[in-house]
Design an enzyme around this catalytic site. Structure first.
Site, short mmCIF file in Angstrom:
data_model
loop_
_atom_site.label_atom_id
_atom_site.label_comp_id
_atom_site.label_asym_id
_atom_site.label_seq_id
_atom_site.Cartn_x
_atom_site.Cartn_y
_atom_site.Cartn_z
N PHE A 63 35.99 10.82 -35.34
CA PHE A 63 37.11 10.90 -34.41
C PHE A 63 38.25 11.63 -35.11
O PHE A 63 38.64 11.26 -36.22
CB PHE A 63 37.59 9.51 -33.97
N ASP A 100 39.71 13.92 -43.24
CA ASP A 100 40.67 13.34 -42.30
C ASP A 100 40.98 11.93 -42.78
O ASP A 100 40.20 11.01 -42.59
CB ASP A 100 40.05 13.34 -40.89
N LYS A 113 49.48 8.61 -38.99
CA LYS A 113 49.60 7.16 -38.78
C LYS A 113 50.63 6.47 -39.68
O LYS A 113 51.80 6.42 -39.35
CB LYS A 113 48.22 6.50 -38.92
N1 PMP Z 1 42.01 11.26 -37.09
C1 PMP Z 1 41.65 9.99 -37.24
C2 PMP Z 1 40.68 9.61 -38.32
C3 PMP Z 1 42.19 8.99 -36.41
O1 PMP Z 1 41.82 7.72 -36.56
C4 PMP Z 1 43.12 9.38 -35.41
C5 PMP Z 1 43.75 8.36 -34.48
N2 PMP Z 1 43.01 7.23 -34.21
C6 PMP Z 1 43.46 10.74 -35.30
C7 PMP Z 1 42.89 11.65 -36.16
C8 PMP Z 1 44.44 11.19 -34.26
O2 PMP Z 1 45.72 10.78 -34.59
P1 PMP Z 1 46.87 10.78 -33.45
O3 PMP Z 1 46.52 9.72 -32.48
O4 PMP Z 1 48.12 10.50 -34.22
O5 PMP Z 1 46.87 12.13 -32.86
#
Ligand code: PMP
Length: 388
Positions: free
Chosen positions: A135, A220, A249
């Site tokens: 994700f 990521d 985050k």
């Molecule tokens: N990458 C990862 C690993 C995530 O867990 C998330 C959000 N759950 C995102 C990207 C996307 O982040 P945002 O919701 O701040 O766009």
């Protein structure tokens, strides 16, 4: 005239419908506790989807935001600002060696987008290889790297030249990387996809393949960064040296922020490559500086390691047949269940614990790293009762 605002009615009327709402209205947070509109307290094992690593409304974050808000909130990146400059050097100081150029933006998905653009710009290649169950966010580039069909399919056609391989399958990754691959994009521990730590062998193999084939390794760490897994960044567990490290985050204690750090294999970017109106704004940078101070002074990565080990041991010792597996790293913990997770999340909420799903059958616990041992004990008891 007094107007009584009912947030549920107003949000139902004026929201777009993209969020399935839980029956909960939160009004206040402190450390690892949240309070609803009836004054009821909850132990937070969601952290606002992995954001509140230093706890809710940490006094140092509050003070930093208040002071900066009264001084200078906005300053476009085309103009120098000392809060931003100091933050960049402080963040570079805690990042794995070599990651010393940083682009600042406003969310995880934005950081993913920037990293993909930087990888394409640096290599002159278009391809991105991501992982099944990965994700990376919901904007079109990040969505193209995200795996889940129900997120992706309604929005096809997505960005071309993106592909997915099974997470952990090095042979499949080797077959997928070609001379048009710019980037291999991986979570070090998959979060939304079910709390799945990658093996050291897979991560090191991915790094080796990227170097051999002239591709860049993008990790990521939006969910795993800033102490969550028991190290400041999850790639430190395996001594991984990603070329682009993606953050979001928890970075600024709840103030929206994202970042991408660039390693030595990534070319220097030229003006116009990318940009963001809010990126690197002094307010977010001031909050993010406070977060780094707190993580260091309260030793929170090590605390997450200690508490997470204890939590995983305790959950593994629960005798319930319903639990198929307990896995995780630090305070990023998943219980894979034999049935659907949604009713158990509702039952936990009834018992004063807020947790998260990670897919249909994984119960995910992401408490603030400041959660106390006694509070964690209460969480285990609630999980025990709910899964009995
Ligand atoms: N990458 C990862 C690993 C995530 O867990 C998330 C959000 N759950 C995102 C990207 C996307 O982040 P945002 O919701 O701040 O766009």
């Amino acid at each position: 005239m007094t107007v009584t605002l009912d947030p549920r009615t107003l949000e139902a009327r004026h929201g777009t419908g993209v969020y399935a709402k839980r029956p909960l209205t939160l009004v206040r947070g402190q450390e690892a506790t949240l309070w609803d509109d009836a004054g009821r307290a909850y132990l937070d094992c969601a952290s606002g989807q992995g954001v509140a690593n230093v706890g809710h409304s940490h006094p140092r974050v509050v003070a930093a935001v208040q002071t900066q808000a009264a001084t200078l909130v906005t300053c476009q990146e085309a103009v120098h600002n000392d809060v931003r400059a100091v933050y960049l050097s402080e963040l570079a100081g805690v990042l794995p060696a070599g990651l010393d150029r940083i682009f600042l933006c406003n969310s995880g998905a934005e950081a993913v987008e920037a990293a993909i653009k930087f990888a394409r710009a640096s290599t002159g290649r278009p391809g991105v290889v991501a992982a099944m169950r990965g994700f990376h966010g919901r904007t079109l580039g990040a969505l193209s790297a995200t795996w889940e069909a129900h997120y992706r399919e309604p929005f096809a056609p997505l960005v071309p030249e993106f592909g997915h391989v099974p997470y952990g399958n090095l042979a499949a990754l080797e077959a997928a990387i070609t001379d048009t691959t710019a980037a291999v994009l991986l979570e070090v521990v998959q979060g939304e996809g079910g709390v799945r730590p990658a093996s050291e062998e897979f991560l090191r193999g991915a790094q080796r393949l990227c170097r051999e084939r002239g591709a860049l390794l993008l990790t990521d760490e939006v969910q795993t960064g800033f102490g969550r897994t028991g190290r400041m960044f999850a790639c430190e567990h395996t001594g991984l040296e990603p070329d682009l490290l993606i953050l979001g985050k928890a970075i600024a204690g709840g103030v929206p922020m994202g970042a991408v750090a660039l390693g030595p294999r990534v070319a220097q970017m030229t003006p116009g490559t990318h940009g963001s109106t809010f990126g690197g704004n002094p307010l977010a940078c001031a909050a993010a500086r406070a977060v780094l101070d707190i993580l260091r002074e309260e030793n929170l990565p090590a605390e997450a390691a200690r508490k997470g080990e204890w939590l995983i041991d305790r959950l593994r010792a629960l005798p319930h047949r319903r639990i198929r597996e307990v896995r995780g790293r630090g305070l990023m913990v998943g219980l894979e269940l034999r049935d659907r997770v949604a009713p158990h999340l509702a039952a936990l909420q009834e018992r004063g614990v807020l947790a998260l799903p990670a897919g249909p059958s994984v119960l995910r616990l992401l408490p603030p790293l400041v959660i106390s041992d006694a509070e964690l004990e209460q969480v285990v008891q609630a999980v025990d009762e709910v899964l009995a």
